[in-house]
Scaffold this motif. Structure first.
Motif, PDB file in Angstrom:
ATOM      1  N   LEU A  11       0.597  -0.890   0.383  1.00 54.52           N
ATOM      2  CA  LEU A  11       0.445  -0.304   0.097  1.00 54.52           C
ATOM      3  C   LEU A  11       0.893   1.714  -0.047  1.00 54.52           C
ATOM      4  O   LEU A  11       1.358   1.293   0.945  1.00 54.52           O
ATOM      5  CB  LEU A  11      -0.736  -0.286   1.166  1.00 54.52           C
ATOM      6  CG  LEU A  11      -1.568   0.946   0.971  1.00 54.52           C
ATOM      7  CD1 LEU A  11      -2.730   1.378  -0.290  1.00 54.52           C
ATOM      8  CD2 LEU A  11      -2.448   1.035   2.950  1.00 54.52           C
ATOM      9  N   ALA A  40      -7.103  -4.999 -12.301  1.00 51.46           N
ATOM     10  CA  ALA A  40      -7.581  -4.478 -11.209  1.00 51.46           C
ATOM     11  C   ALA A  40      -9.558  -5.094 -10.998  1.00 51.46           C
ATOM     12  O   ALA A  40      -9.808  -6.192 -11.742  1.00 51.46           O
ATOM     13  CB  ALA A  40      -8.495  -2.734 -11.488  1.00 51.46           C
ATOM     14  N   PRO A  88      -3.036   6.557  -8.216  1.00 47.08           N
ATOM     15  CA  PRO A  88      -4.519   4.820  -8.058  1.00 47.08           C
ATOM     16  C   PRO A  88      -5.336   4.146  -8.689  1.00 47.08           C
ATOM     17  O   PRO A  88      -5.700   2.768  -8.323  1.00 47.08           O
ATOM     18  CB  PRO A  88      -6.342   6.135  -7.396  1.00 47.08           C
ATOM     19  CG  PRO A  88      -5.230   7.389  -7.182  1.00 47.08           C
ATOM     20  CD  PRO A  88      -3.917   7.386  -7.466  1.00 47.08           C
ATOM     21  N   ASP A  90      -3.774   2.549 -10.566  1.00 47.48           N
ATOM     22  CA  ASP A  90      -2.678   1.336 -10.458  1.00 47.48           C
ATOM     23  C   ASP A  90      -2.981   0.788  -9.644  1.00 47.48           C
ATOM     24  O   ASP A  90      -2.119  -0.744 -10.202  1.00 47.48           O
ATOM     25  CB  ASP A  90      -1.442   1.433 -10.468  1.00 47.48           C
ATOM     26  CG  ASP A  90      -0.555   3.195 -11.668  1.00 47.48           C
ATOM     27  OD1 ASP A  90      -0.539   3.793 -11.345  1.00 47.48           O
ATOM     28  OD2 ASP A  90      -0.941   2.601 -13.191  1.00 47.48           O
ATOM     29  N   THR A  91      -3.843   0.678  -9.191  1.00 46.06           N
ATOM     30  CA  THR A  91      -4.445  -0.416  -7.879  1.00 46.06           C
ATOM     31  C   THR A  91      -4.563  -1.586  -8.888  1.00 46.06           C
ATOM     32  O   THR A  91      -5.382  -1.639  -9.487  1.00 46.06           O
ATOM     33  CB  THR A  91      -5.643   0.240  -7.306  1.00 46.06           C
ATOM     34  OG1 THR A  91      -4.547   1.002  -6.960  1.00 46.06           O
ATOM     35  CG2 THR A  91      -5.885  -1.267  -6.326  1.00 46.06           C
ATOM     36  N   GLN A 116      -0.119  -7.709  -4.557  1.00 42.38           N
ATOM     37  CA  GLN A 116      -1.073  -6.823  -4.840  1.00 42.38           C
ATOM     38  C   GLN A 116      -0.410  -5.134  -4.625  1.00 42.38           C
ATOM     39  O   GLN A 116      -0.197  -5.212  -3.779  1.00 42.38           O
ATOM     40  CB  GLN A 116      -2.281  -6.937  -3.431  1.00 42.38           C
ATOM     41  CG  GLN A 116      -3.325  -5.597  -3.053  1.00 42.38           C
ATOM     42  CD  GLN A 116      -4.256  -5.516  -3.820  1.00 42.38           C
ATOM     43  OE1 GLN A 116      -5.040  -6.857  -4.628  1.00 42.38           O
ATOM     44  NE2 GLN A 116      -4.389  -4.284  -4.888  1.00 42.38           N
ATOM     45  N   THR A 118      -1.692  -1.366  -4.014  1.00 40.18           N
ATOM     46  CA  THR A 118      -3.571  -0.411  -3.636  1.00 40.18           C
ATOM     47  C   THR A 118      -2.239   0.796  -3.629  1.00 40.18           C
ATOM     48  O   THR A 118      -1.278   1.258  -2.564  1.00 40.18           O
ATOM     49  CB  THR A 118      -3.612  -1.134  -2.769  1.00 40.18           C
ATOM     50  OG1 THR A 118      -3.835  -2.322  -2.396  1.00 40.18           O
ATOM     51  CG2 THR A 118      -4.616   0.179  -2.293  1.00 40.18           C
ATOM     52  N   VAL A 119      -2.499   1.931  -3.901  1.00 38.68           N
ATOM     53  CA  VAL A 119      -2.400   3.375  -4.687  1.00 38.68           C
ATOM     54  C   VAL A 119      -3.836   4.151  -3.696  1.00 38.68           C
ATOM     55  O   VAL A 119      -4.593   3.923  -4.278  1.00 38.68           O
ATOM     56  CB  VAL A 119      -1.984   3.451  -5.675  1.00 38.68           C
ATOM     57  CG1 VAL A 119      -1.565   5.151  -5.495  1.00 38.68           C
ATOM     58  CG2 VAL A 119      -0.911   2.691  -6.310  1.00 38.68           C
ATOM     59  N   SER A 120      -3.404   4.542  -2.533  1.00 36.75           N
ATOM     60  CA  SER A 120      -4.663   5.675  -1.972  1.00 36.75           C
ATOM     61  C   SER A 120      -4.460   6.676  -2.498  1.00 36.75           C
ATOM     62  O   SER A 120      -3.049   7.447  -2.618  1.00 36.75           O
ATOM     63  CB  SER A 120      -4.239   5.263  -0.353  1.00 36.75           C
ATOM     64  OG  SER A 120      -2.948   5.891  -0.206  1.00 36.75           O
TER      65      SER A 120
END
Length: 121
Positions: A11, A40, A88, A90-91, A116, A118-120
């Motif tokens: 993350l 995704a 985001p 790219d999540t 995984q 995850t980009v916030s």
């Protein structure tokens, strides 16, 4: 038999970087073109980047060109995906794949289990 194991996902905040690694078993993998794919939630799997067996030729999806870099170290049977300026969108779950040629010129026949990212925002 070739086995691929991805690592390096996690993350991160938008704008940051991650480097994914794909460790391969079997010396023959150094002769195979390899690639990173991603999927995704609710979307089809897409090719992110490919690299020739020598590392001399690479291709990128338009959405990641200029931000991601694929590379390989055949001496250590490892392929990398350096991801900069993450967004985001790219999540996804990122998969490493190898193409032996058994299934034809364009089909990847060996796949990792995925990692995984995850980009916030």
């Amino acid at each position: 038999q070739v086995q691929l194991v991805e690592s390096g996902g996690g993350l991160v905040q938008a704008g940051n970087s991650l480097r994914l690694s794909c460790a391969a078993s079997g010396r023959t993998v150094s002769a195979y073109p390899m690639a990173w794919f991603r999927q995704a939630p609710g979307k089809e799997r897409e090719s992110v980047a490919t690299i020739s067996w020598s590392g001399g030729s690479t291709t990128y999806a338009a959405s990641v060109k200029g931000r991601f870099t694929i590379s390989r170290d055949n001496g250590n049977y490892t392929v990398y995906l350096q991801m900069n300026s993450l967004k985001p969108e790219d999540t996804a779950v990122y998969y490493c794949a190898a193409r032996s040629g058994r299934l034809g010129a364009n089909e990847y026949d060996y796949w990792g289990q995925g990692t995984q990212v995850t980009v916030s925002s």
